[in-house]
Design a protein around this motif. Structure first.
Motif, short mmCIF file in Angstrom:
data_model
loop_
_atom_site.label_atom_id
_atom_site.label_comp_id
_atom_site.label_asym_id
_atom_site.label_seq_id
_atom_site.Cartn_x
_atom_site.Cartn_y
_atom_site.Cartn_z
N PRO A 8 42.90 29.20 -3.22
CA PRO A 8 42.58 28.38 -4.41
C PRO A 8 41.60 27.26 -4.11
CG PRO A 8 44.81 27.94 -3.65
CD PRO A 8 44.33 29.13 -2.88
N ALA A 9 41.64 26.73 -2.88
CA ALA A 9 40.68 25.68 -2.52
C ALA A 9 39.25 26.22 -2.52
CB ALA A 9 41.03 25.09 -1.16
N ALA A 10 39.07 27.44 -2.02
CA ALA A 10 37.74 28.04 -2.00
C ALA A 10 37.22 28.24 -3.42
CB ALA A 10 37.79 29.37 -1.25
N ILE A 11 38.10 28.70 -4.32
CA ILE A 11 37.69 28.89 -5.73
C ILE A 11 37.31 27.55 -6.35
CG2 ILE A 11 38.49 29.60 -8.01
CD1 ILE A 11 40.35 31.61 -6.57
N THR A 12 38.12 26.54 -6.10
CA THR A 12 37.86 25.21 -6.67
C THR A 12 36.55 24.64 -6.17
OG1 THR A 12 40.24 24.80 -6.78
CG2 THR A 12 38.80 22.88 -6.93
N LEU A 13 36.31 24.75 -4.87
CA LEU A 13 35.08 24.19 -4.29
C LEU A 13 33.84 24.99 -4.68
CD1 LEU A 13 36.45 23.25 -0.75
CD2 LEU A 13 35.71 21.66 -2.54
N SER A 42 36.84 21.02 -9.88
CA SER A 42 37.41 20.27 -8.76
C SER A 42 37.97 18.91 -9.13
CB SER A 42 36.35 20.10 -7.66
OG SER A 42 35.34 19.21 -8.07
N GLY A 43 37.28 18.14 -9.98
CA GLY A 43 37.73 16.78 -10.27
C GLY A 43 37.55 15.84 -9.11
N VAL A 103 35.82 17.29 0.10
CA VAL A 103 36.45 18.53 0.59
C VAL A 103 37.91 18.26 0.96
CG1 VAL A 103 36.40 20.30 2.39
CG2 VAL A 103 34.26 19.49 1.38
N SER A 104 38.13 17.14 1.65
CA SER A 104 39.51 16.79 2.04
C SER A 104 40.39 16.59 0.82
CB SER A 104 39.50 15.50 2.88
OG SER A 104 38.83 15.69 4.10
N GLN A 105 39.85 16.00 -0.25
CA GLN A 105 40.64 15.80 -1.47
C GLN A 105 41.19 17.12 -2.00
OE1 GLN A 105 37.88 13.44 -4.03
NE2 GLN A 105 39.66 12.12 -4.33
N VAL A 106 40.34 18.13 -2.07
CA VAL A 106 40.75 19.43 -2.61
C VAL A 106 41.74 20.12 -1.69
CG1 VAL A 106 39.93 21.74 -3.22
CG2 VAL A 106 38.64 19.72 -3.96
N ILE A 107 41.41 20.17 -0.39
CA ILE A 107 42.29 20.83 0.58
C ILE A 107 43.65 20.13 0.60
CG2 ILE A 107 42.64 21.34 3.01
CD1 ILE A 107 40.56 23.11 1.70
N TYR A 108 43.64 18.80 0.55
CA TYR A 108 44.89 18.03 0.60
C TYR A 108 45.80 18.39 -0.57
CZ TYR A 108 47.90 14.03 1.69
OH TYR A 108 48.96 13.24 2.03
N GLU A 109 45.23 18.53 -1.76
CA GLU A 109 46.05 18.80 -2.95
C GLU A 109 46.78 20.14 -2.83
OE1 GLU A 109 47.40 17.50 -6.82
OE2 GLU A 109 46.43 16.52 -5.11
N TYR A 110 46.07 21.16 -2.38
CA TYR A 110 46.71 22.47 -2.24
C TYR A 110 47.64 22.51 -1.03
CZ TYR A 110 43.79 24.41 -5.93
OH TYR A 110 43.19 24.66 -7.15
N ALA A 111 47.28 21.81 0.05
CA ALA A 111 48.17 21.74 1.21
C ALA A 111 49.47 21.04 0.83
CB ALA A 111 47.49 21.01 2.36
N ASN A 119 44.91 16.16 -13.34
CA ASN A 119 45.67 16.47 -14.56
C ASN A 119 44.80 17.26 -15.53
OD1 ASN A 119 47.61 16.64 -16.54
ND2 ASN A 119 47.39 14.53 -17.23
N THR A 120 44.45 18.48 -15.10
CA THR A 120 43.67 19.39 -15.93
C THR A 120 44.40 20.73 -15.96
OG1 THR A 120 42.37 20.25 -14.07
CG2 THR A 120 41.52 18.28 -15.19
N LEU A 121 43.98 21.60 -16.88
CA LEU A 121 44.60 22.92 -16.98
C LEU A 121 44.46 23.68 -15.66
CD1 LEU A 121 46.00 25.00 -18.85
CD2 LEU A 121 43.70 25.85 -19.42
N TRP A 122 43.27 23.63 -15.05
CA TRP A 122 43.05 24.36 -13.80
C TRP A 122 43.97 23.86 -12.69
CZ3 TRP A 122 41.62 28.42 -11.20
CH2 TRP A 122 41.41 28.32 -9.83
N TRP A 123 43.98 22.56 -12.49
CA TRP A 123 44.79 22.02 -11.39
C TRP A 123 46.28 22.24 -11.64
CZ3 TRP A 123 43.65 21.19 -6.66
CH2 TRP A 123 42.37 20.77 -6.29
N ASN A 124 46.74 22.04 -12.85
CA ASN A 124 48.17 22.21 -13.14
C ASN A 124 48.63 23.65 -12.90
OD1 ASN A 124 48.73 19.53 -13.82
ND2 ASN A 124 48.10 19.82 -15.94
N LEU A 125 47.81 24.63 -13.30
CA LEU A 125 48.22 26.02 -13.15
C LEU A 125 47.99 26.54 -11.74
CD1 LEU A 125 47.05 27.60 -16.55
CD2 LEU A 125 49.28 26.62 -15.92
N SER A 126 46.84 26.23 -11.15
CA SER A 126 46.56 26.73 -9.80
C SER A 126 47.49 26.09 -8.77
CB SER A 126 45.10 26.49 -9.41
OG SER A 126 44.80 25.10 -9.35
N ALA A 127 47.77 24.80 -8.91
CA ALA A 127 48.70 24.14 -7.99
C ALA A 127 50.11 24.69 -8.17
CB ALA A 127 48.68 22.63 -8.21
N SER A 128 50.46 25.08 -9.40
CA SER A 128 51.79 25.66 -9.64
C SER A 128 51.97 26.96 -8.86
CB SER A 128 51.99 25.92 -11.13
OG SER A 128 52.05 24.71 -11.85
#
Length: 492
Positions: free
Chosen positions: A361-366, A373-374, A383-391, A407-416
């Motif tokens: 998911p981090a690769a898709i986001t980046l 990405s946000g 890059v660290s911000q995105v990797i950190y969220e999924y880690a 707090n977006t549709l992408w982050w809420n669903l992909s992080a879930s």
């Protein structure tokens, strides 16, 4: 699993209906459905990753009846899994999940939380159902100060490795963590169960020597990461030091009542135990701190999540036994039971699902930084911000490099998805692994048996842990905190 899904649905409904429920003094309405879904999944998985600010999003009813309920049950689930896993390793039946769940709540989590909550209350943490206090400021304006039933919430937050804050800034808020005493108490609560479970294994296996060796192995890695983080925070940012004309600690994102030292210690501790509570902003850590916090979440064994961290430790032990056996030409055995194809396949699944849940998911986001990405920081820190969220999601940690627009549709669903993969695929695999080992006949110990309670074997295990972690995640560490450290040092 069916019971866990029922808990998640129950909590989702409470969050969506909070506007019609009591204990809502500020009249908060329902949050967006994707935020409520992410929150329910986050808390049911013992992650407590928050894409919201508690005091402005959820009512007292939602915080206590929904999120507080899951803080006990999700933590107890991890404890039940850990005990079942230890039973299986030592040749016992795995036991009954519901019995272990109730024992975990009534004999460990609830009694300690009551004492911890009372101590926090005495130390200045509020516990009230009254609405916000409205005061007049010095310039005559009216200000509403949020409060609520915080003390009991804070106790189980730390003890259960939950980490979800009643307020948006978590344990950096003076109502969650007002002084040095509460800071120390919360760190002790955070550390108590993960460290104790290592000795629980020693008691079950009748081998406290091995438990002590494992404890000191983890402690050595833990102390090394604390030193790395503390040195980075103490020396501060070279760009700022150049302006000041002297070396000054990095105080960005720190609470002055804790300073750089206690913030560095807490950051390593909260990502090591997979608690996720914060007493300072991790996004403001120097690159060394970003490296340490990410490294903890990548390994998940220093000290690891509620119950599952101990299980991960022994998965690495099993892999170390297997690799050592291959090198010396002996059939690998652990606690008198042969390690064969099934055990290695399950151990591989447990360890491989983690990078998949983070890196894909981090690769898709980046790949779509402008639309998905946000990111609020450019370059390597972004890059660290995105990797950190999924880690954080996959490791059931919950902390974040805040500043990220999550707090977006992408982050809420992909992080879930990362939350679910990182929690339940390893749990099912761990139980299958333990069940398989419990059914195996023990092999008599001979002169050729590889002993696992020696300093040499423990050192080999540490090497396996560090090498596997480095091989799996070094590229993203190099693109994130390592590259950022070189960039700052060069003055670029």
């Amino acid at each position: 699993m069916e019971q866990i899904w029922q808990w998640g649905i129950w909590v989702f409904l409470i969050l969506m209906l909070q506007g019609a429920l009591p204990l809502n003094p500020t009249g908060l309405g329902a949050p967006p459905w994707d935020l409520a879904l992410h929150t329910a999944i986050s808390f049911v998985t013992n992650t407590n990753q928050q894409h919201y600010s508690g005091e402005t999003t959820f009512s007292y009813a939602s915080q206590v009846w929904a999120l507080g309920f899951l803080m006990f049950t999700s933590a107890a689930t991890g404890l039940a899994v850990a005990i079942a896993f230890i039973r299986g390793l030592t040749g016992r039946p795995l036991g009954n999940f519901y019995a272990d769940l109730i024992r975990s709540i009534t004999r460990i989590l609830l009694p300690i939380s009551v004492v911890g909550g009372l101590l926090l209350l005495l130390a200045g943490v509020p516990e009230t159902l009254a609405g916000p206090a409205v005061v007049t400021t010095l310039d005559g304006a009216q200000q509403a100060i949020a409060r609520g039933p915080v003390a009991h919430f804070e106790a189980i937050k730390e003890l259960g490795e939950n980490g979800g804050g009643f307020f948006g800034i978590n344990s950096a808020h003076p109502f969650e963590n007002p002084n040095g005493f509460t800071n120390l108490l919360e760190m002790l609560l955070m550390m108590s169960i993960p460290t104790a479970l290592i000795f629980t294994y020693g008691a079950f296996a009748h081998n406290l020597k091995q438990a002590w060796l494992i404890f000191w192995m983890v402690f050595a890695i833990f102390v090394g990461l604390i030193i790395l983080t503390a040195v980075g925070e103490y020396h501060g940012n070279p760009a700022v030091n150049g302006i000041l004309g002297s070396v000054a600690p990095n105080l960005e994102g720190k609470e002055v009542r804790f300073g750089w030292a206690q913030t560095a210690l807490w950051a390593v501790m909260t990502t090591g135990t997979m608690c996720g509570a914060v007493n300072g902003m991790h996004d403001s850590l120097m690159p060394a701190g970003g490296f340490s916090t990410l490294f903890n979440m990548f390994l998940q064994i220093v000290w690891g999540g509620q119950g599952t961290g101990t299980a991960y430790l022994f998965v690495y032990l099993i892999l170390a036994v297997f690799l050592t056996g291959l090198m010396v030409g002996r059939t690998p055995e652990f606690l008198g039971r042969k390690i064969e194809k099934q055990e290695i396949v399950l151990a591989s699944v447990i360890l491989l699902v983690h990078p998949f849940a983070i890196l894909l998911p981090a690769a898709i986001t980046l790949a779509f930084p402008d639309t998905l990405s946000g990111i609020s920081n450019s370059g390597f820190h972004g890059v660290s911000q995105v990797i950190y969220e999924y880690a954080s999601a996959a490791a059931n940690n919950g902390s974040g490099f805040e500043g990220l627009g999550d707090n977006t549709l992408w982050w809420n669903l992909s992080a879930s998805i990362s939350l679910l993969l990182g929690r339940y695929v390893p749990i099912v695999s761990l139980l299958l692994l333990a069940d398989g080992l419990s059914r195996k006949q023990t092999v008599p110990e001979t002169a050729g048996t590889l002993r696992t309670d020696t300093v040499l074997f423990t050192s080999v295990t540490a090497g396996v842990i560090l090498i596997l972690g480095a091989l799996t995640f070094f590229p993203v560490l190099a693109l994130g905190p390592v590259a950022e450290a070189f960039q700052i040092a060069s003055g670029a």
